[in-house]
Design an enzyme around this catalytic site. Structure first.
Site, PDB file in Angstrom:
ATOM      1  N   ASP A   7     -50.042  21.579 -16.299  1.00 40.28           N
ATOM      2  CA  ASP A   7     -49.653  19.570 -16.889  1.00 40.28           C
ATOM      3  C   ASP A   7     -51.427  19.149 -17.249  1.00 40.28           C
ATOM      4  O   ASP A   7     -51.858  17.949 -18.530  1.00 40.28           O
ATOM      5  CB  ASP A   7     -49.164  18.212 -15.566  1.00 40.28           C
ATOM      6  CG  ASP A   7     -50.181  19.058 -14.708  1.00 40.28           C
ATOM      7  OD1 ASP A   7     -51.085  19.304 -13.972  1.00 40.28           O
ATOM      8  OD2 ASP A   7     -49.524  18.339 -12.903  1.00 40.28           O
ATOM      9  N   THR A  28     -48.080  28.262 -15.251  1.00 37.17           N
ATOM     10  CA  THR A  28     -48.482  27.834 -14.303  1.00 37.17           C
ATOM     11  C   THR A  28     -47.548  28.080 -13.043  1.00 37.17           C
ATOM     12  O   THR A  28     -46.242  28.661 -12.950  1.00 37.17           O
ATOM     13  CB  THR A  28     -49.019  26.440 -13.977  1.00 37.17           C
ATOM     14  OG1 THR A  28     -48.942  26.195 -12.068  1.00 37.17           O
ATOM     15  CG2 THR A  28     -47.694  26.005 -14.270  1.00 37.17           C
ATOM     16  N   GLY A  56     -55.736  27.005 -14.335  1.00 38.62           N
ATOM     17  CA  GLY A  56     -55.064  28.572 -13.851  1.00 38.62           C
ATOM     18  C   GLY A  56     -54.983  28.987 -14.845  1.00 38.62           C
ATOM     19  O   GLY A  56     -53.438  29.120 -15.270  1.00 38.62           O
ATOM     20  N   ASP A 111     -43.756  23.942 -11.267  1.00 37.08           N
ATOM     21  CA  ASP A 111     -44.456  22.300 -11.130  1.00 37.08           C
ATOM     22  C   ASP A 111     -44.374  21.232 -12.844  1.00 37.08           C
ATOM     23  O   ASP A 111     -44.189  20.353 -12.906  1.00 37.08           O
ATOM     24  CB  ASP A 111     -45.313  21.662 -10.580  1.00 37.08           C
ATOM     25  CG  ASP A 111     -46.672  22.176 -11.250  1.00 37.08           C
ATOM     26  OD1 ASP A 111     -47.085  22.681 -12.386  1.00 37.08           O
ATOM     27  OD2 ASP A 111     -47.920  21.738 -10.345  1.00 37.08           O
ATOM     28  N   ARG A 169     -48.207  37.139 -33.266  1.00 36.56           N
ATOM     29  CA  ARG A 169     -47.113  37.934 -33.405  1.00 36.56           C
ATOM     30  C   ARG A 169     -46.033  37.240 -34.462  1.00 36.56           C
ATOM     31  O   ARG A 169     -45.588  37.255 -35.624  1.00 36.56           O
ATOM     32  CB  ARG A 169     -46.277  39.119 -32.936  1.00 36.56           C
ATOM     33  CG  ARG A 169     -47.612  39.886 -32.132  1.00 36.56           C
ATOM     34  CD  ARG A 169     -47.265  41.601 -32.314  1.00 36.56           C
ATOM     35  NE  ARG A 169     -48.073  42.704 -32.213  1.00 36.56           N
ATOM     36  CZ  ARG A 169     -48.661  43.767 -31.121  1.00 36.56           C
ATOM     37  NH1 ARG A 169     -46.957  43.583 -31.301  1.00 36.56           N
ATOM     38  NH2 ARG A 169     -49.414  44.691 -31.548  1.00 36.56           N
ATOM     39  N   ARG A 192     -61.665  24.588 -17.372  1.00 35.72           N
ATOM     40  CA  ARG A 192     -61.907  23.791 -16.495  1.00 35.72           C
ATOM     41  C   ARG A 192     -62.147  22.489 -17.409  1.00 35.72           C
ATOM     42  O   ARG A 192     -63.237  23.273 -17.045  1.00 35.72           O
ATOM     43  CB  ARG A 192     -60.978  23.425 -15.702  1.00 35.72           C
ATOM     44  CG  ARG A 192     -60.071  24.212 -14.422  1.00 35.72           C
ATOM     45  CD  ARG A 192     -59.710  23.315 -13.087  1.00 35.72           C
ATOM     46  NE  ARG A 192     -59.498  24.397 -12.684  1.00 35.72           N
ATOM     47  CZ  ARG A 192     -57.232  24.996 -12.451  1.00 35.72           C
ATOM     48  NH1 ARG A 192     -57.010  24.214 -13.098  1.00 35.72           N
ATOM     49  NH2 ARG A 192     -56.388  25.602 -11.422  1.00 35.72           N
ATOM     50  N   MET A 250     -49.928  28.623  -2.742  1.00 38.21           N
ATOM     51  CA  MET A 250     -50.070  27.875  -3.630  1.00 38.21           C
ATOM     52  C   MET A 250     -48.942  27.108  -4.357  1.00 38.21           C
ATOM     53  O   MET A 250     -48.073  26.790  -3.693  1.00 38.21           O
ATOM     54  CB  MET A 250     -51.177  28.684  -4.652  1.00 38.21           C
ATOM     55  CG  MET A 250     -52.111  29.253  -4.362  1.00 38.21           C
ATOM     56  SD  MET A 250     -53.132  29.273  -6.325  1.00 38.21           S
ATOM     57  CE  MET A 250     -54.454  29.697  -5.451  1.00 38.21           C
ATOM     58  N   ARG A 287     -50.144  23.896  -5.087  1.00 36.86           N
ATOM     59  CA  ARG A 287     -50.829  22.211  -5.660  1.00 36.86           C
ATOM     60  C   ARG A 287     -50.351  21.281  -5.698  1.00 36.86           C
ATOM     61  O   ARG A 287     -49.034  20.851  -6.608  1.00 36.86           O
ATOM     62  CB  ARG A 287     -51.561  22.164  -7.113  1.00 36.86           C
ATOM     63  CG  ARG A 287     -53.411  21.068  -7.239  1.00 36.86           C
ATOM     64  CD  ARG A 287     -52.594  20.505  -8.872  1.00 36.86           C
ATOM     65  NE  ARG A 287     -53.384  21.707  -9.345  1.00 36.86           N
ATOM     66  CZ  ARG A 287     -54.522  22.114  -9.646  1.00 36.86           C
ATOM     67  NH1 ARG A 287     -55.615  21.195  -8.507  1.00 36.86           N
ATOM     68  NH2 ARG A 287     -55.672  23.296 -10.071  1.00 36.86           N
ATOM     69  N   ASP A 303     -47.058  27.689 -10.316  1.00 38.48           N
ATOM     70  CA  ASP A 303     -47.362  26.279  -9.583  1.00 38.48           C
ATOM     71  C   ASP A 303     -45.253  25.860 -10.210  1.00 38.48           C
ATOM     72  O   ASP A 303     -45.046  25.492  -8.986  1.00 38.48           O
ATOM     73  CB  ASP A 303     -47.711  24.806  -9.591  1.00 38.48           C
ATOM     74  CG  ASP A 303     -49.137  25.025  -9.323  1.00 38.48           C
ATOM     75  OD1 ASP A 303     -49.121  26.510  -8.808  1.00 38.48           O
ATOM     76  OD2 ASP A 303     -49.756  24.496  -9.456  1.00 38.48           O
TER      77      ASP A 303
HETATM   78  O1  F6P Z   1     -52.234  25.430 -10.836  1.00 36.66           O
HETATM   79  C1  F6P Z   1     -52.000  26.351 -10.365  1.00 36.66           C
HETATM   80  C2  F6P Z   1     -53.125  26.551  -8.914  1.00 36.66           C
HETATM   81  O2  F6P Z   1     -53.091  28.465  -8.704  1.00 36.66           O
HETATM   82  C3  F6P Z   1     -52.813  26.093  -8.093  1.00 36.66           C
HETATM   83  O3  F6P Z   1     -51.573  26.551  -7.238  1.00 36.66           O
HETATM   84  C4  F6P Z   1     -54.144  26.649  -7.145  1.00 36.66           C
HETATM   85  O4  F6P Z   1     -53.470  24.823  -6.053  1.00 36.66           O
HETATM   86  C5  F6P Z   1     -54.709  25.835  -8.159  1.00 36.66           C
HETATM   87  O5  F6P Z   1     -54.502  26.616  -9.031  1.00 36.66           O
HETATM   88  C6  F6P Z   1     -56.341  26.370  -7.389  1.00 36.66           C
HETATM   89  O6  F6P Z   1     -57.337  26.139  -8.535  1.00 36.66           O
HETATM   90  P1  F6P Z   1     -58.476  26.999  -8.976  1.00 36.66           P
HETATM   91  O7  F6P Z   1     -58.199  28.695  -9.648  1.00 36.66           O
HETATM   92  O8  F6P Z   1     -59.618  26.407  -9.544  1.00 36.66           O
HETATM   93  O9  F6P Z   1     -59.232  27.105  -7.642  1.00 36.66           O
END
Ligand code: F6P
Length: 326
Positions: free
Chosen positions: A106, A129, A14, A133, A28, A75, A173, A175, A131
């Protein structure tokens, strides 16, 4: 381990605001240190399909302020197979790339860890990210911007919630990680947060609804982390509607708008420091680590540690939220 003359850089998973600032910093810093840089497009997919371009300093001009990623992201299923990784490695060699800098979450760092182990390719990861996380860094690139986007949205929702005396469940969001929801709730003055890490919060929600809503407040906002564990905002809204039909309940799912926008100063500085440190680390001979910042100090976190460990969320934050929401 051979000398590094050329690095490849990619963004994966993401997107997150600040990724461009990281691309700029890595490019750079590498050029400053006499290295050649190649931009790899669409994450690992670009390694497999050979979408790779020479990067000069000008390629990263005027991007520090932009959300998204100029390298695009994806992805990539093929890279999860040994055959796909073999093609990626062959392309890397063809392009003369000696080391990789991977910016992502991750899943992206897991890809780097496997690739590095299979082909002895030096890889450095940067935590990118919204998130937040990833274990081993206080914050990840994009998290602060997303948090500020949430605040902007919740401030607006509060206007209408107050006017109509409604109870809003706002889904953010993450995840299965509650950083955005919990800190978003504290910073927006929300009444509660439901996060997967502490599922006792569900009972606290019950308590809050019974005792708090409508007693002393004429609107309430509960932030809910998207999560299969808790069921998300819709689930809670339905529950409350069934159990307390007297409450006027609404749901807002903030969705992908949390991933866009101009990166905050925090994210730009974080990305710049991490990108610079990634090249310093490679020059020092570091391999297969994620660069993080803890207590304002750069740290090197082995991929296995960054990926395997769950980043803890401070329980004290729940107490802060609960105390201030009376
Ligand atoms: O990992 C970042 C994130 O925005 C999460 O918070 C969310 O669950 C996921 O990606 C959504 O993924 P996509 O854009 O593939 O729907």
């Amino acid at each position: 381990m051979g000398k590094i003359n050329c690095i490849g850089i990619l963004t994966s998973g993401g997107d997150a605001p600040g990724m461009n600032a990281a691309i700029r910093a890595v490019t750079r810093s590498a050029i400053y240190n006499g290295l050649q840089v190649k931009g790899i497009y669409r994450g690992y997919k670009g390694l497999v399909t050979g979408e790779i371009k020479d990067f000069k300093s000008q390629n990263v001009s005027n991007i520090i302020q932009l959300g998204g990623t100029i390298l695009k992201t994806a992805r990539c299923k093929e890279f999860t197979t040994p055959e796909g990784r073999q093609i990626a490695y062959d392309n890397m060699k063809k392009e003369g790339i000696d080391a990789l800098v991977v910016i992502g979450g991750d899943g992206s760092l897991t890809g780097a860890r496997i690739f590095a182990a299979e082909y002895d390719v030096p890889c450095i990861g940067l935590p990118g990210t919204i998130d937040n996380d990833l274990y081993g860094t206080d914050t990840t690139i994009g998290y602060d911007t997303a948090l500020n986007t949430i605040l902007d949205a919740v401030d607006k929702i509060r206007d209408t919630a107050t006017s109509h005396e409604r109870l809003f469940f706002v889904e953010v969001m993450g995840r299965d990680a509650g950083f955005l929801a919990l800190n978003g709730a504290i910073a927006s003055g929300s009444e509660a947060a439901i996060i997967p890490e502490f599922n006792t919060e569900v009972d606290q929600l019950e308590e809050f609804i019974k005792n708090g809503f409508r007693k002393s407040k004429n609107s309430s906002i509960v932030l809910v982390a998207e999560s299969e564990i808790t069921g998300g905002a819709m689930h809670f809204a339905e529950r409350v509607k069934n159990e307390y039909p007297q409450y006027d309940v609404r749901v807002t799912i903030l969705g992908h708008l949390q991933r866009g926008g101009r990166p905050t100063a925090h994210d730009r500085i974080l990305a710049s420091r991490l990108g610079y440190a990634a090249i310093e680390a490679l020059m020092e001979g570091q391999r297969n680590v994620m660069i993080g910042i803890e207590h304002d100090q750069i740290v090197y976190v082995p991929f296995t540690k960054a990926i395997k460990n769950d980043k803890p969320i401070d329980r004290e934050l729940v107490n802060v939220l609960r105390t201030l929401a009376i």
